[in-house]
Design a protein around this motif. Sequence first.
Motif, PDB file in Angstrom:
ATOM      1  N   PHE A 157       9.240   2.375   0.443  1.00 43.55           N
ATOM      2  CA  PHE A 157       8.281   1.273   0.495  1.00 43.55           C
ATOM      3  C   PHE A 157       8.967  -0.056   0.207  1.00 43.55           C
ATOM      4  O   PHE A 157       8.722  -1.062   0.891  1.00 43.55           O
ATOM      5  CB  PHE A 157       7.133   1.501  -0.492  1.00 43.55           C
ATOM      6  CG  PHE A 157       6.118   0.396  -0.483  1.00 43.55           C
ATOM      7  CD1 PHE A 157       5.201   0.297   0.548  1.00 43.55           C
ATOM      8  CD2 PHE A 157       6.115  -0.567  -1.482  1.00 43.55           C
ATOM      9  CE1 PHE A 157       4.272  -0.739   0.574  1.00 43.55           C
ATOM     10  CE2 PHE A 157       5.193  -1.603  -1.466  1.00 43.55           C
ATOM     11  CZ  PHE A 157       4.265  -1.686  -0.436  1.00 43.55           C
ATOM     12  N   ALA A 172       9.195  -3.125   2.800  1.00 42.80           N
ATOM     13  CA  ALA A 172       8.611  -4.410   2.400  1.00 42.80           C
ATOM     14  C   ALA A 172       9.653  -5.520   2.450  1.00 42.80           C
ATOM     15  O   ALA A 172       9.369  -6.628   2.929  1.00 42.80           O
ATOM     16  CB  ALA A 172       8.014  -4.297   1.004  1.00 42.80           C
ATOM     17  N   VAL A 198       6.007  -5.078   5.985  1.00 40.93           N
ATOM     18  CA  VAL A 198       4.700  -5.051   5.336  1.00 40.93           C
ATOM     19  C   VAL A 198       4.129  -6.465   5.366  1.00 40.93           C
ATOM     20  O   VAL A 198       4.821  -7.430   5.039  1.00 40.93           O
ATOM     21  CB  VAL A 198       4.823  -4.551   3.871  1.00 40.93           C
ATOM     22  CG1 VAL A 198       3.485  -4.626   3.165  1.00 40.93           C
ATOM     23  CG2 VAL A 198       5.375  -3.145   3.827  1.00 40.93           C
ATOM     24  N   LEU A 241       0.103  -6.989   0.991  1.00 45.64           N
ATOM     25  CA  LEU A 241       0.816  -6.748  -0.254  1.00 45.64           C
ATOM     26  C   LEU A 241       0.214  -7.589  -1.379  1.00 45.64           C
ATOM     27  O   LEU A 241       0.052  -7.105  -2.503  1.00 45.64           O
ATOM     28  CB  LEU A 241       2.305  -7.049  -0.077  1.00 45.64           C
ATOM     29  CG  LEU A 241       3.243  -6.641  -1.198  1.00 45.64           C
ATOM     30  CD1 LEU A 241       3.122  -5.155  -1.491  1.00 45.64           C
ATOM     31  CD2 LEU A 241       4.674  -6.987  -0.847  1.00 45.64           C
TER      32      LEU A 241
END
Length: 187
Positions: free
Chosen positions: A23, A27, A32, A37
């Motif tokens: 992740f 990101a 993302v 977020l």
Amino acid sequence: MIKVVDRLLLFVYSLAVGAASVFAIVAAAGGVNSRWLGNVVDDILGEDSFSQWLTIVIAVVLLLLSLRLFIVSFKRSGGQAPSITQRSEHGDIRISVDTVENLALKAASRTRGVKDLKARVRAADSGLQIMIRAFVDGDTSIPALSEEMQKTVSELVQETTGIPVSEVSVYIANVTQAPTAYKSRVE
């Protein structure tokens, strides 16, 4: 049992850290949406008590897993070789499995026509279970040779250690080929 639990904890911890790493990479690479977020962070820090409690529970579980694995990494392992305990009137006698295997090999090597011996020993409630793996020369009857080996191994191990032998299994892996002498021909 504890080793199994520790391995399971390590597996769960590795999955959690791996997922968090993937992740973080996605990101950081821009995969993302920053608004999404931001919404996630706002949910965690906001007034939604369920999101806050879920985050706290997950963080505490990961912290406890980290502490457990940290302690296990510094803990000394038992380090003792597997052994068989024999109780006598004066106390306990511990004989290593390696010692019993070497005794079994010594006894099996007394049998004529066997080579390349290997032994495995397991302690069971009924007594020792010994497995002998051997190569034979092919000149001797395999059933007779195996029976002689079983008897010799059982007697020597039982007599030397005082531990009953419940079973001696013999596995004949192969027949060795004796080198043949070639006569030279002169013409």
